[in-house]
Design an enzyme around this catalytic site. Sequence first.
Site, PDB file in Angstrom:
ATOM      1  N   SER A 127      16.059  45.359  20.904  1.00  0.00           N
ATOM      2  CA  SER A 127      16.226  46.410  19.898  1.00  0.00           C
ATOM      3  C   SER A 127      15.111  47.434  20.007  1.00  0.00           C
ATOM      4  O   SER A 127      13.978  47.117  20.403  1.00  0.00           O
ATOM      5  CB  SER A 127      16.171  45.749  18.521  1.00  0.00           C
ATOM      6  OG  SER A 127      16.037  46.713  17.512  1.00  0.00           O
ATOM      7  N   TYR A 152      12.088  39.383  12.218  1.00  0.00           N
ATOM      8  CA  TYR A 152      13.238  39.672  13.089  1.00  0.00           C
ATOM      9  C   TYR A 152      12.772  40.510  14.291  1.00  0.00           C
ATOM     10  O   TYR A 152      13.088  40.219  15.445  1.00  0.00           O
ATOM     11  CB  TYR A 152      14.331  40.428  12.304  1.00  0.00           C
ATOM     12  CG  TYR A 152      15.248  41.222  13.194  1.00  0.00           C
ATOM     13  CD1 TYR A 152      16.242  40.592  13.931  1.00  0.00           C
ATOM     14  CD2 TYR A 152      15.088  42.609  13.346  1.00  0.00           C
ATOM     15  CE1 TYR A 152      17.057  41.316  14.790  1.00  0.00           C
ATOM     16  CE2 TYR A 152      15.893  43.338  14.197  1.00  0.00           C
ATOM     17  CZ  TYR A 152      16.878  42.685  14.922  1.00  0.00           C
ATOM     18  OH  TYR A 152      17.668  43.408  15.774  1.00  0.00           O
ATOM     19  N   LYS A 156      12.404  39.749  18.713  1.00  0.00           N
ATOM     20  CA  LYS A 156      12.831  40.568  19.855  1.00  0.00           C
ATOM     21  C   LYS A 156      11.653  40.802  20.813  1.00  0.00           C
ATOM     22  O   LYS A 156      11.799  40.701  22.030  1.00  0.00           O
ATOM     23  CB  LYS A 156      13.404  41.910  19.381  1.00  0.00           C
ATOM     24  CG  LYS A 156      14.690  41.779  18.573  1.00  0.00           C
ATOM     25  CD  LYS A 156      15.796  41.105  19.359  1.00  0.00           C
ATOM     26  CE  LYS A 156      17.081  40.917  18.569  1.00  0.00           C
ATOM     27  NZ  LYS A 156      18.072  40.046  19.229  1.00  0.00           N
TER      28      LYS A 156
HETATM   29  C1  UD1 Z   1      17.985  48.481  11.259  1.00  0.00           C
HETATM   30  C2  UD1 Z   1      16.911  47.557  11.750  1.00  0.00           C
HETATM   31  C3  UD1 Z   1      16.966  47.457  13.251  1.00  0.00           C
HETATM   32  C4  UD1 Z   1      18.342  47.063  13.693  1.00  0.00           C
HETATM   33  C5  UD1 Z   1      19.337  48.103  13.163  1.00  0.00           C
HETATM   34  C6  UD1 Z   1      20.757  47.797  13.540  1.00  0.00           C
HETATM   35  C7  UD1 Z   1      15.108  47.862  10.139  1.00  0.00           C
HETATM   36  C8  UD1 Z   1      13.678  48.252   9.935  1.00  0.00           C
HETATM   37  N1  UD1 Z   1      15.595  48.010  11.348  1.00  0.00           N
HETATM   38  O1  UD1 Z   1      17.675  49.786  11.719  1.00  0.00           O
HETATM   39  O2  UD1 Z   1      16.028  46.533  13.690  1.00  0.00           O
HETATM   40  O3  UD1 Z   1      18.386  47.025  15.104  1.00  0.00           O
HETATM   41  O4  UD1 Z   1      19.239  48.105  11.739  1.00  0.00           O
HETATM   42  O5  UD1 Z   1      21.255  46.683  12.881  1.00  0.00           O
HETATM   43  O6  UD1 Z   1      15.759  47.445   9.216  1.00  0.00           O
HETATM   44  N2  UD1 Z   1      19.940  54.300   4.959  1.00  0.00           N
HETATM   45  C9  UD1 Z   1      20.183  54.915   3.756  1.00  0.00           C
HETATM   46  N3  UD1 Z   1      20.975  54.282   2.841  1.00  0.00           N
HETATM   47  C10 UD1 Z   1      21.545  53.053   3.090  1.00  0.00           C
HETATM   48  C11 UD1 Z   1      21.300  52.429   4.343  1.00  0.00           C
HETATM   49  C12 UD1 Z   1      20.483  53.073   5.247  1.00  0.00           C
HETATM   50  O7  UD1 Z   1      19.683  56.010   3.492  1.00  0.00           O
HETATM   51  O8  UD1 Z   1      22.241  52.529   2.204  1.00  0.00           O
HETATM   52  C13 UD1 Z   1      19.103  54.975   5.948  1.00  0.00           C
HETATM   53  C14 UD1 Z   1      17.862  54.168   6.303  1.00  0.00           C
HETATM   54  O9  UD1 Z   1      16.828  54.402   5.408  1.00  0.00           O
HETATM   55  C15 UD1 Z   1      17.583  54.689   7.719  1.00  0.00           C
HETATM   56  C16 UD1 Z   1      18.980  55.013   8.274  1.00  0.00           C
HETATM   57  O10 UD1 Z   1      19.826  55.128   7.134  1.00  0.00           O
HETATM   58  O11 UD1 Z   1      16.863  55.860   7.661  1.00  0.00           O
HETATM   59  C17 UD1 Z   1      19.528  53.926   9.168  1.00  0.00           C
HETATM   60  O12 UD1 Z   1      19.395  52.678   8.505  1.00  0.00           O
HETATM   61  P1  UD1 Z   1      20.064  51.345   9.065  1.00  0.00           P
HETATM   62  O13 UD1 Z   1      21.493  51.588   9.418  1.00  0.00           O
HETATM   63  O14 UD1 Z   1      19.773  50.257   8.087  1.00  0.00           O
HETATM   64  O15 UD1 Z   1      19.322  51.080  10.437  1.00  0.00           O
HETATM   65  P2  UD1 Z   1      17.751  51.008  10.770  1.00  0.00           P
HETATM   66  O16 UD1 Z   1      16.968  50.743   9.557  1.00  0.00           O
HETATM   67  O17 UD1 Z   1      17.412  52.202  11.579  1.00  0.00           O
END
Ligand code: UD1
Length: 350
Positions: A127, A152, A156
Amino acid sequence: MKILVTGGAGYIGSHTIIDILEQGIHEVISIDNFSNSDEKVFDRIFEITGQRVKNYNLDLTDYQKLKTEVFEKEGKIDGIIHFAALKAVGESVEKPVHYYYNNLNSMINLLKCTQKFDVNYFIFSSSCTVYGNPENIPVTENSPIGVTESPYGYTKVVGERILEDFATTKSNFKAVALRYFNPVGAHMSGLNGEFPKGRPNNLVPVVTQFASLWLSELTVHGTDYETRDGTAIRDYIHVSDISHAHLLAMEKLASQSDYKSYDIFNLGVGQGVTVFEVINAFEKVSGIKLNYTVGPRRSGDVEAIYANNQKARTELGWNPKYGIEDAMKSAWIWQQKLNAAMHDDKVLLS
Ligand code: UD1
């Protein structure tokens, strides 16, 4: 080749099996204990490809069973694509030992079997979380390993290291770690996609479930980042593009005998997309306006990360085909299929 996919019922594992079967050259078997998936995935794979995949319902931390019930029975296995792992970031903070035990023992047991049963090729599901909060973007495979926020993430980092150490000492063994950015979307047929157990945390399933009224809130986590619209930037890569890279990597290892024993590739589109841009893309392809709320930053989130994917393009011949709108469109078709299944009361997946 005969390829073993661990986590074959999972989100990326199932799409990888579909890709291998659609190509029609290699044989594929799976190990999945359905801890975060469902056996009906194999019906969907059958619907798409017309082929049934043999799955062993087995916990990879049980070395004896792995050895006797899979490897001794299956005969020669040429390569392993190892997806099976626990992956909920928040849960890993609460249950670190559980995460280290499961993810690292699974890896070690599989590697012991490669030694004992002469399996030559290994692809590991890593990842972009290994880069932590990068100083420079886009990140290349040479960017430094960062401070990872969760157990987690460390599974990795350590998983990669175990694999590298193993590969560089074992002859006739080659391994690749693929660092995924943010996998999203569903098979373009709309027949297979992500269905996280419990409340989703990742942005795209939250968006599609919110649009379907499964969730009462969509919160944008942070609008005060130093980015073009204040929201965090990620590299959203379509699941079928990610899956295809596994097949390319496996074929590379098998066909190029002088290829190095261990290598790493970034799998991202190579473009940063903000949270608001994801929401806009969804609104555009679905015609649905999302009444989101704005909340504070989510702890552990990095401001911006996206991939330099040149190495995978050049060395694997990988060309990601899909953009954010394709991803949102396919995720939405898939979500609507789930909605219809729920509505008809013939629950599709669980
Ligand atoms: C997360 C994991 C990463 C994993 C990836 C795919 C973390 C720190 N990292 O990445 O290790 O490989 O998922 O499963 O958790 N967001 C919102 N509202 C929401 C959900 C998300 O604003 O309800 C935003 C988050 O703050 C972020 C972006 O969307 O900025 C992407 O979030 P998300 O899809 O959860 O992925 P990551 O956090 O990038």
